[in-house]
Design a protein around this motif. Structure first.
Motif, PDB file in Angstrom:
ATOM      1  N   GLY A  70       0.867  -1.193  -0.003  1.00 23.08           N
ATOM      2  CA  GLY A  70      -0.115   0.066   0.024  1.00 23.08           C
ATOM      3  C   GLY A  70       0.892   1.181  -0.028  1.00 23.08           C
ATOM      4  O   GLY A  70       0.276   2.152  -0.465  1.00 23.08           O
ATOM      5  N   ILE A  71       1.880   1.119   0.485  1.00 27.03           N
ATOM      6  CA  ILE A  71       2.923   2.521   0.084  1.00 27.03           C
ATOM      7  C   ILE A  71       3.584   2.500  -0.775  1.00 27.03           C
ATOM      8  O   ILE A  71       4.282   1.554  -1.017  1.00 27.03           O
ATOM      9  CB  ILE A  71       3.673   2.562   1.466  1.00 27.03           C
ATOM     10  N   PRO A  72       3.534   3.678  -1.776  1.00 25.86           N
ATOM     11  CA  PRO A  72       4.138   3.338  -3.065  1.00 25.86           C
ATOM     12  C   PRO A  72       5.498   3.762  -3.025  1.00 25.86           C
ATOM     13  O   PRO A  72       5.862   3.786  -4.254  1.00 25.86           O
ATOM     14  CB  PRO A  72       3.094   4.627  -3.690  1.00 25.86           C
TER      15      PRO A  72
ATOM     16  N   THR B 262       9.514   2.404  -1.803  1.00 20.62           N
ATOM     17  CA  THR B 262      10.325   1.572  -0.988  1.00 20.62           C
ATOM     18  C   THR B 262      10.802   2.321   0.310  1.00 20.62           C
ATOM     19  O   THR B 262      10.829   3.475   0.308  1.00 20.62           O
ATOM     20  CB  THR B 262      11.559   1.215  -1.845  1.00 20.62           C
ATOM     21  N   LEU B 263      10.995   1.886   1.196  1.00 23.25           N
ATOM     22  CA  LEU B 263      11.516   2.262   2.531  1.00 23.25           C
ATOM     23  C   LEU B 263      12.716   3.184   2.144  1.00 23.25           C
ATOM     24  O   LEU B 263      12.789   4.256   2.649  1.00 23.25           O
ATOM     25  CB  LEU B 263      11.977   1.314   3.468  1.00 23.25           C
ATOM     26  N   GLY B 264      13.508   2.557   1.592  1.00 23.30           N
ATOM     27  CA  GLY B 264      14.802   3.334   0.988  1.00 23.30           C
ATOM     28  C   GLY B 264      14.407   4.695   0.660  1.00 23.30           C
ATOM     29  O   GLY B 264      15.091   5.780   0.826  1.00 23.30           O
ATOM     30  N   GLU B 265      13.506   4.582  -0.568  1.00 26.66           N
ATOM     31  CA  GLU B 265      13.153   5.921  -1.367  1.00 26.66           C
ATOM     32  C   GLU B 265      12.562   6.919  -0.536  1.00 26.66           C
ATOM     33  O   GLU B 265      12.729   7.995  -0.577  1.00 26.66           O
ATOM     34  CB  GLU B 265      12.232   5.431  -2.641  1.00 26.66           C
ATOM     35  N   TYR B 266      11.835   6.176   0.405  1.00 24.14           N
ATOM     36  CA  TYR B 266      11.006   7.123   1.383  1.00 24.14           C
ATOM     37  C   TYR B 266      12.045   7.889   2.243  1.00 24.14           C
ATOM     38  O   TYR B 266      11.747   9.171   2.255  1.00 24.14           O
ATOM     39  CB  TYR B 266      10.056   6.102   2.359  1.00 24.14           C
ATOM     40  N   HIS B 267      13.006   7.333   2.716  1.00 24.71           N
ATOM     41  CA  HIS B 267      14.008   7.974   3.570  1.00 24.71           C
ATOM     42  C   HIS B 267      14.575   9.068   2.618  1.00 24.71           C
ATOM     43  O   HIS B 267      14.896  10.172   3.064  1.00 24.71           O
ATOM     44  CB  HIS B 267      14.857   7.026   3.982  1.00 24.71           C
ATOM     45  N   LEU B 268      14.925   8.618   1.491  1.00 28.81           N
ATOM     46  CA  LEU B 268      15.858   9.763   0.534  1.00 28.81           C
ATOM     47  C   LEU B 268      14.572  10.977   0.223  1.00 28.81           C
ATOM     48  O   LEU B 268      15.164  11.951   0.615  1.00 28.81           O
ATOM     49  CB  LEU B 268      15.973   8.977  -0.708  1.00 28.81           C
ATOM     50  N   LEU B 269      13.661  10.658  -0.030  1.00 30.43           N
ATOM     51  CA  LEU B 269      12.474  11.635  -0.055  1.00 30.43           C
ATOM     52  C   LEU B 269      12.382  12.660   0.960  1.00 30.43           C
ATOM     53  O   LEU B 269      12.402  13.969   1.073  1.00 30.43           O
ATOM     54  CB  LEU B 269      11.216  11.245  -0.375  1.00 30.43           C
ATOM     55  N   VAL B 270      12.387  11.890   2.269  1.00 33.56           N
ATOM     56  CA  VAL B 270      12.093  12.753   3.606  1.00 33.56           C
ATOM     57  C   VAL B 270      13.655  13.808   3.565  1.00 33.56           C
ATOM     58  O   VAL B 270      13.105  14.687   4.092  1.00 33.56           O
ATOM     59  CB  VAL B 270      11.991  11.658   4.889  1.00 33.56           C
ATOM     60  N   GLN B 271      14.629  13.203   3.290  1.00 35.18           N
ATOM     61  CA  GLN B 271      15.761  13.872   3.365  1.00 35.18           C
ATOM     62  C   GLN B 271      15.620  15.243   2.490  1.00 35.18           C
ATOM     63  O   GLN B 271      15.807  16.263   3.221  1.00 35.18           O
ATOM     64  CB  GLN B 271      16.864  13.249   3.094  1.00 35.18           C
ATOM     65  N   LEU B 272      15.414  15.001   1.510  1.00 34.59           N
ATOM     66  CA  LEU B 272      15.103  16.032   0.342  1.00 34.59           C
ATOM     67  C   LEU B 272      13.859  16.975   0.998  1.00 34.59           C
ATOM     68  O   LEU B 272      14.196  18.446   1.112  1.00 34.59           O
ATOM     69  CB  LEU B 272      14.869  15.628  -0.713  1.00 34.59           C
ATOM     70  N   SER B 273      12.811  16.479   1.615  1.00 39.89           N
ATOM     71  CA  SER B 273      11.805  17.276   2.035  1.00 39.89           C
ATOM     72  C   SER B 273      12.005  18.475   3.101  1.00 39.89           C
ATOM     73  O   SER B 273      11.626  19.282   3.204  1.00 39.89           O
ATOM     74  CB  SER B 273      10.654  16.489   2.466  1.00 39.89           C
ATOM     75  N   GLU B 274      13.237  18.124   3.930  1.00 40.29           N
ATOM     76  CA  GLU B 274      13.749  18.910   4.842  1.00 40.29           C
ATOM     77  C   GLU B 274      14.594  19.972   4.501  1.00 40.29           C
ATOM     78  O   GLU B 274      14.854  20.955   5.240  1.00 40.29           O
ATOM     79  CB  GLU B 274      14.318  18.002   6.018  1.00 40.29           C
ATOM     80  N   GLN B 275      15.285  20.003   3.113  1.00 40.98           N
ATOM     81  CA  GLN B 275      16.046  21.083   2.914  1.00 40.98           C
ATOM     82  C   GLN B 275      15.130  22.099   2.480  1.00 40.98           C
ATOM     83  O   GLN B 275      14.075  21.818   1.709  1.00 40.98           O
ATOM     84  CB  GLN B 275      16.892  20.272   1.629  1.00 40.98           C
ATOM     85  N   PRO B 276      15.808  23.360   2.561  1.00 41.71           N
ATOM     86  CA  PRO B 276      15.063  24.664   1.979  1.00 41.71           C
ATOM     87  C   PRO B 276      14.496  24.521   0.606  1.00 41.71           C
ATOM     88  O   PRO B 276      13.276  24.711   0.595  1.00 41.71           O
ATOM     89  CB  PRO B 276      16.223  25.595   2.077  1.00 41.71           C
ATOM     90  N   ASP B 277      15.214  24.050  -0.114  1.00 45.79           N
ATOM     91  CA  ASP B 277      14.716  23.926  -1.679  1.00 45.79           C
ATOM     92  C   ASP B 277      14.473  22.573  -1.953  1.00 45.79           C
ATOM     93  O   ASP B 277      14.453  22.359  -3.233  1.00 45.79           O
ATOM     94  CB  ASP B 277      15.465  24.665  -2.579  1.00 45.79           C
TER      95      ASP B 277
END
Lengths: 176, 176
Positions: free
Chosen positions: A57-59, A61-76
């Motif tokens: 149900g979560i679209p 991967t765990l790894g990809e998720y973490h990567l996105l999270v990291q990016l989401s926290e950066q200013p841009d």
DNA sequence: GGGTGATGGTTGATTTTTCAACTAAACGCC
DNA sequence: GGCGTTTAGTTGAAAAATCAACCATCACCC
């Protein structure tokens, strides 16, 4: 209990260490052994349960998720490849491949780094952002269900502090 | 701090959960967030540091090492494939492949299970035993250096207890 | 200003892991 | 005793991770 078949890391009967070392290895006590095993086993099972949740149900991967999270926290929503690799404790090569895949899916984009012609920035696209949003609730719910809510608060706090220390030590061991 | 760019699992501004759910997701508090991150990061770095230690001088992979340890604890250094898979939290398929490789290297052997013609036992060879002996000191030293000795005893004990709970929960989630 | 070494990132081949399909034996049950 | 189901384990192809080279830029410094 001492005369069980030589245990995991229990004092081996024969063989001495290969060479050089003065045999100054201290084996783990029963209690330490238990804790170490619990950590190992718990982590393995936790991660695989969380992985399973991502499959169902979560679209991403765990790894990809973490990567996105990291990016989401950066200013841009942007981070250099090297910084990203460090942050996620990934090898540069692995990150390259992962970003390749995610780029193909349109979740992130590569852009040159302004001041440094060697550098490459990884930027999360709107697509990626949407996907993260979509994935977050189920992800958090799973983390809660499998970890956070399983422990009492002090326990969890200690776990956090402990692992922060471990992280520091490991980091030192690797690049120190 | 609330108005940072939407955090890891922090309340996303827009998008509601896909469907069905009553939006009853509880986000993590700052503290929980920190602890969770520390756990994630610490574990990742710890494992990779330990892996690195295995590369440098320990003649078996971390995974292979754990497999050998499991076997070493059995009365006849023997365990059924399924039991081994459960014990190590590995998929059956992965275990099959791993044992293939280790069998080629002469570290383990496959033998039929007496009472059940479907079953396959995995037996550690003397070769495997020797290798385990050889690997143990450095492995234990690394675990100590990177984990056990980094924490104070109570901390470590709590970690153990906590992760034991987590393991139970994850197990329940997977096969329950 | 021209080497020298470090840093940043990619590439492609090799090795592992995963995934879905499959065989065979055991179990249950009528 | 025959039929469907579950359990055990394997297989092979596809996806992902590792590893060792590799190219380019940068930083230093003489």
């Amino acid at each position: 209990m001492v005369t069980k078949s030589p245990r995991p890391a229990g004092a081996p009967a024969g063989a001495a260490p290969t060479a050089g070392q003065a045999l100054a290895v201290e084996w783990l006590t029963e209690d330490q052994q238990r804790a170490w095993r619990a950590y190992l086993d718990g982590t393995a099972r936790f991660v695989s349960a969380l992985d399973r949740a991502h499959d169902a149900g979560i679209p991403v991967t765990l790894g990809e998720y973490h990567l996105l999270v990291q990016l989401s926290e950066q200013p841009d929503r942007t981070l250099r490849m090297s910084a990203l690799a460090d942050g996620l404790a990934l090898s540069r090569s692995r990150l390259t491949h992962t970003v390749d895949r995610m780029e193909r899916r349109g979740l992130v984009e590569r852009r040159p780094v302004p001041g440094d012609r060697r550098g490459v920035n990884c930027v999360m696209t709107d697509e990626g952002w949407k996907l993260l949003q979509q994935a977050a609730p189920a992800h958090v719910a799973a983390v809660r269900r499998l970890l956070v809510d399983v422990l009492d608060p002090e326990e969890f706090a200690v776990l956090g502090r402990a692992m922060a220390k471990v992280a520091r030590e490991a980091k030192a061991a690797v690049d120190g």
